[in-house]
Motif scaffolding. Structure first.
Motif, PDB file in Angstrom:
ATOM      1  N   LYS A  54       0.831  -1.206   0.000  1.00  0.00           N
ATOM      2  CA  LYS A  54       0.000   0.000   0.000  1.00  0.00           C
ATOM      3  C   LYS A  54       0.869   1.261   0.000  1.00  0.00           C
ATOM      4  CE  LYS A  54      -4.125  -1.911   2.240  1.00  0.00           C
ATOM      5  NZ  LYS A  54      -4.981  -1.891   3.459  1.00  0.00           N
ATOM      6  N   TRP A  55       1.968   1.223   0.759  1.00  0.00           N
ATOM      7  CA  TRP A  55       2.881   2.380   0.781  1.00  0.00           C
ATOM      8  C   TRP A  55       3.445   2.627  -0.612  1.00  0.00           C
ATOM      9  CZ3 TRP A  55       7.951   3.169  -0.526  1.00  0.00           C
ATOM     10  CH2 TRP A  55       8.508   4.402  -0.151  1.00  0.00           C
ATOM     11  N   GLU A  56       3.882   1.560  -1.264  1.00  0.00           N
ATOM     12  CA  GLU A  56       4.464   1.690  -2.604  1.00  0.00           C
ATOM     13  C   GLU A  56       3.419   2.173  -3.613  1.00  0.00           C
ATOM     14  OE1 GLU A  56       6.163  -2.151  -3.283  1.00  0.00           O
ATOM     15  OE2 GLU A  56       8.058  -1.640  -2.297  1.00  0.00           O
ATOM     16  N   ALA A  57       2.138   1.869  -3.337  1.00  0.00           N
ATOM     17  CA  ALA A  57       1.057   2.320  -4.230  1.00  0.00           C
ATOM     18  C   ALA A  57       0.579   3.730  -3.881  1.00  0.00           C
ATOM     19  CB  ALA A  57      -0.110   1.341  -4.159  1.00  0.00           C
ATOM     20  N   GLY A  58       1.126   4.306  -2.804  1.00  0.00           N
ATOM     21  CA  GLY A  58       0.767   5.669  -2.426  1.00  0.00           C
ATOM     22  C   GLY A  58      -0.511   5.779  -1.629  1.00  0.00           C
ATOM     23  N   ASP A  59      -0.926   4.718  -0.925  1.00  0.00           N
ATOM     24  CA  ASP A  59      -2.141   4.751  -0.107  1.00  0.00           C
ATOM     25  C   ASP A  59      -2.048   5.906   0.904  1.00  0.00           C
ATOM     26  OD1 ASP A  59      -3.480   3.835   2.653  1.00  0.00           O
ATOM     27  OD2 ASP A  59      -4.558   2.854   1.006  1.00  0.00           O
ATOM     28  N   GLU A  60      -3.054   6.782   0.902  1.00  0.00           N
ATOM     29  CA  GLU A  60      -3.010   8.012   1.703  1.00  0.00           C
ATOM     30  C   GLU A  60      -2.883   7.721   3.195  1.00  0.00           C
ATOM     31  OE1 GLU A  60      -6.100  10.797   0.899  1.00  0.00           O
ATOM     32  OE2 GLU A  60      -5.662  10.923  -1.251  1.00  0.00           O
ATOM     33  N   GLU A  61      -3.660   6.776   3.699  1.00  0.00           N
ATOM     34  CA  GLU A  61      -3.640   6.481   5.139  1.00  0.00           C
ATOM     35  C   GLU A  61      -2.283   5.924   5.565  1.00  0.00           C
ATOM     36  OE1 GLU A  61      -5.864   3.547   8.386  1.00  0.00           O
ATOM     37  OE2 GLU A  61      -6.782   3.894   6.412  1.00  0.00           O
ATOM     38  N   VAL A  62      -1.750   5.007   4.783  1.00  0.00           N
ATOM     39  CA  VAL A  62      -0.454   4.401   5.118  1.00  0.00           C
ATOM     40  C   VAL A  62       0.662   5.443   5.011  1.00  0.00           C
ATOM     41  CG1 VAL A  62       1.266   2.684   4.420  1.00  0.00           C
ATOM     42  CG2 VAL A  62      -1.166   2.084   4.463  1.00  0.00           C
ATOM     43  N   VAL A  63       0.652   6.239   3.964  1.00  0.00           N
ATOM     44  CA  VAL A  63       1.689   7.268   3.783  1.00  0.00           C
ATOM     45  C   VAL A  63       1.625   8.301   4.910  1.00  0.00           C
ATOM     46  CG1 VAL A  63       2.467   9.157   2.302  1.00  0.00           C
ATOM     47  CG2 VAL A  63       1.874   6.942   1.295  1.00  0.00           C
ATOM     48  N   ALA A  64       0.416   8.648   5.347  1.00  0.00           N
ATOM     49  CA  ALA A  64       0.267   9.611   6.442  1.00  0.00           C
ATOM     50  C   ALA A  64       0.861   9.052   7.731  1.00  0.00           C
ATOM     51  CB  ALA A  64      -1.205   9.960   6.632  1.00  0.00           C
ATOM     52  N   LEU A  65       0.594   7.767   8.019  1.00  0.00           N
ATOM     53  CA  LEU A  65       1.166   7.127   9.202  1.00  0.00           C
ATOM     54  C   LEU A  65       2.686   7.059   9.090  1.00  0.00           C
ATOM     55  CD1 LEU A  65       0.891   5.566  11.857  1.00  0.00           C
ATOM     56  CD2 LEU A  65       0.508   3.475  10.498  1.00  0.00           C
ATOM     57  N   TRP A  66       3.159   6.727   7.914  1.00  0.00           N
ATOM     58  CA  TRP A  66       4.614   6.652   7.653  1.00  0.00           C
ATOM     59  C   TRP A  66       5.272   8.008   7.895  1.00  0.00           C
ATOM     60  CZ3 TRP A  66       7.225   9.006   3.395  1.00  0.00           C
ATOM     61  CH2 TRP A  66       8.540   8.573   3.189  1.00  0.00           C
ATOM     62  N   ASN A  67       4.668   9.081   7.390  1.00  0.00           N
ATOM     63  CA  ASN A  67       5.214  10.417   7.596  1.00  0.00           C
ATOM     64  C   ASN A  67       5.241  10.791   9.076  1.00  0.00           C
ATOM     65  OD1 ASN A  67       5.948  11.412   4.999  1.00  0.00           O
ATOM     66  ND2 ASN A  67       3.786  11.689   4.486  1.00  0.00           N
ATOM     67  N   LYS A  68       4.164  10.457   9.790  1.00  0.00           N
ATOM     68  CA  LYS A  68       4.079  10.823  11.198  1.00  0.00           C
ATOM     69  C   LYS A  68       5.145  10.110  12.024  1.00  0.00           C
ATOM     70  CE  LYS A  68       0.431   9.394  13.521  1.00  0.00           C
ATOM     71  NZ  LYS A  68      -0.967   9.401  14.067  1.00  0.00           N
ATOM     72  N   MET A  69       5.255   8.799  11.852  1.00  0.00           N
ATOM     73  CA  MET A  69       6.189   8.033  12.673  1.00  0.00           C
ATOM     74  C   MET A  69       7.639   8.315  12.285  1.00  0.00           C
ATOM     75  SD  MET A  69       4.133   4.421  13.209  1.00  0.00           S
ATOM     76  CE  MET A  69       5.315   3.798  14.411  1.00  0.00           C
TER      77      MET A  69
END
Length: 625
Positions: free
Chosen positions: A259-274
């Motif tokens: 999902k991260w590699e596909a640019g999923d908004e929720e996953v990318v947002a969590l990735w950015n935060k952490m």
């Protein structure tokens, strides 16, 4: 690379010959005069002269080896040495006397030679450093993963990388300090997933915990829960391998990565935060340990780099494609093997990324003519392959790539494991070093007159100095068993011992400055030079100057070998010699004012070189201790 047992000999010889302000160096003068002596005395032509530093147990500064001369001169080597020595005393002003031991002509240089050198240095605080040139060198170090805090292994990495950067700058290189942060991949998703499932919205602020520590806790939590699932599946009859592959947590983590590699908004947002939490934590640790960077690269930006390079390499027959569509580089003719550079599904591997990142760095900084990669020795083969492929691709700067390979750091308690939470956290290590320095300092009673703030600052300076010196004094390739208590010792080859000697010299200088007549005299002395007629140089003073002479060559040799250990052990040698001088020669107690002034100035020169050398190691020195 210079073997360690040859380093002091090279330094002694290099420094001894490099300071005369003449068209010819002293080495060239001695070589030419020895050839003249052989010609005049024996009528023979000597092609080369072998010179080396005189052994410590013999009187002398430079030794000419007579034995090789026997190829063109027939006779007794002792008698030949005596004849050449007499010729040198008569014809070379810097040669005061000589002695011959078997086939070795030990040449004693005059006090005036060493005093002339000492007088020639206007500012010892910048002594030995070379102005930076135009071509740049990029040094990569640290390069952590954003799923855990920095640990003891990272400490050796950043200390080595930072120190090598400072040494290269002192040797005349224009240096860019950089790191590549490994901020993507399954290991990052493990921490993210564990926080999402078990974190209950916890943040660094809500828990008063550094962000990198908090994220690291969830990396450990993932491993704990993953192991439980594996054991449960094994109890149902699954094999170990099947259980590891089918455990729900690992399947969820893999799905999160997709999902991260596909640019999923929720996953990318969590990735950015952490990741933001981790970056902030890293910066606090870097500031605490005293290292910095000029440029940052992120794997999330660079992992797709290199694909264009692979395509170009296929056209130029550097790479070849197998039937399944994967791309390889055949290195068998170079004594290696075939190396995968692109998977059959077109996705990149680490080699693809590293090829692309190296090329991108030169594009970003066209003045970069070489790179140093500070990475543990478990990656020796990887970098051998990387550098070879870059050369095959035709990049000229690939000839100037170096893997600063280093050994692991162990503790008396044993090996560390990130997943199991047994890693020694860098912040905890710094705190432990500070506490150890406090305990030992209080036991010795050295700082009773300090304020609490002064004590706190000094404890950290001593603790960090002990840690850095203990690690950097060892050749990078060697594995280290790190003992915190042993490192904070005020005797022996340790950071605190050297720091204490620097503080002792500052005390001498303060006492000298408090004496009005001596203060005025020193101010006058700073503007003039003295001759041997005015100073009866003590052998200990001469030995100190000889070691000070070695500093510029030590910097150059450390830069050539990418070895802070040469700087560390040089500084220890200088400090040992100063303490011997301090014990045997009265500095302020002598009644001769000119002698006193010279010794104060010599002590100050030693302090400046200690401070300069320790700065190359990233270590501060205290004014009082």
């Amino acid at each position: 690379m210079c073997p360690n047992n040859q380093v002091s000999v090279i330094l002694d010889l290099r420094s001894m010959i490099h300071n005369l302000e003449q068209e010819m160096t002293l080495q060239q003068t001695l070589e030419n005069r020895i050839k003249d002596a052989v010609k005049q005395i024996y009528g023979a032509t000597l092609e080369t002269v072998e010179l080396q530093a005189t052994r410590k147990d013999f009187e002398g500064d430079i030794t000419a080896v007579v034995f090789p001369m026997l190829r063109v001169i027939k006779g007794n080597p002792v008698q030949i040495g005596e004849a050449i020595g007499s010729y040198l005393v008569e014809n070379v002003s810097e040669v005061e006397k000589f002695n011959v031991v078997q086939g070795f002509l030990n040449i004693v240089l005059s006090d005036s030679y060493f005093l002339d050198f000492f007088n020639s240095i206007e500012d010892f605080s910048s002594y030995g450093k070379v102005p930076q040139g135009k071509e740049a060198l990029m040094v990569e170090y640290s390069s952590p993963n954003t799923n855990k805090p920095l640990h003891l292994g990272h400490v050796r990495n950043v200390l080595l990388g930072y120190s090598v950067s400072e040494i290269e700058k002192a040797a005349g290189k224009n240096v860019y300090k950089t790191q590549i942060i490994n901020d993507r991949g399954i290991h990052i998703c493990k921490s993210m997933l564990a926080w999402k499932k078990f974190g209950n919205g916890e943040t660094p602020e809500s828990n008063l915990l550094k962000g990198d520590k908090l994220v690291g806790n969830y990396y450990v939590k993932f491993d704990q829960e993953y192991k439980k699932e594996i054991e449960s599946l094994k109890a149902e009859g699954k094999t170990e391998e099947e259980a590891k592959a089918q455990a729900p947590l690992i399947l969820e983590a893999q799905d999160m990565l997709r999902k991260w590699e596909a640019g999923d908004e929720e996953v990318v947002a969590l990735w950015n935060k952490m990741n933001g939490w981790v970056y902030k934590g890293f910066e606090e640790t870097y500031k605490s340990i005293g290292v910095d960077f000029d440029f940052y690269y992120y794997e999330s930006d660079t992992y797709l780099l290199g694909k264009d390079i692979i395509e170009e390499g296929i056209k130029n027959d550097v790479f070849f494609m197998k039937d399944d569509g994967s791309v390889w580089c055949d290195l068998t003719e170079d004594g290696l093997d075939e190396k995968l550079v692109l998977r059959s599904d077109g996705t990149a591997v680490y080699m693809t990324q590293d090829l692309g990142t190296a090329v991108q760095r030169v594009k970003d900084h066209p003045d970069v003519g070489g790179m140093i990669y500070t990475v543990g020795n478990e990656q020796d083969y990887h970098f051998k392959v990387l550098f070879l492929i870059l050369k095959k691709l035709g990049y000229k700067w690939a000839d100037n790539l170096f893997h600063l390979s280093y050994g692991m750091v162990d503790l008396p308690s044993g090996k560390m494991k990130s997943r199991e939470g047994t890693v020694v956290d860098a912040d905890d290590l710094i705190a432990q070093m500070t506490a150890t320095a406090k305990a030992i300092s209080e036991e010795l009673g050295k700082i009773d007159a300090f304020s609490e703030d002064e004590k706190s600052e000094l404890y950290k300076m001593i603790g960090l100095g002990a840690l850095k010196y203990y690690i950097l004094k060892v050749d990078p390739k060697k594995r280290i068993l790190f003992n915190p208590e042993e490192s904070v010792d005020f005797q022996g080859n340790t950071g605190p011992f050297i720091q204490y000697t620097y503080a002792r010299i500052q005390s001498i200088l303060r006492k000298a400055a408090s004496t009005a007549s001596l203060q005025r005299a020193v101010q006058v002395f700073d503007d003039q030079t003295l001759s041997v007629a005015e100073i009866n140089m003590h052998p200990k003073e001469k030995e100190l100057i000889k070691i000070i002479q070695q500093y510029p060559e030590t910097i150059q040799l450390a830069a050539e070998n990418y070895s802070p250990a040469l700087i560390a052990n040089y500084t220890y040698d200088l400090v040992k010699e100063f303490n011997s001088f301090y014990q045997n020669v009265p500095i302020l107690a002598t009644q001769d004012e000119t002698e006193k002034m010279f010794r104060v100035k010599l002590s100050n020169a030693v302090a400046e070189v200690i401070k300069s050398a320790f700065a190359l190691l990233g270590i501060e020195v205290p004014e009082r201790m």
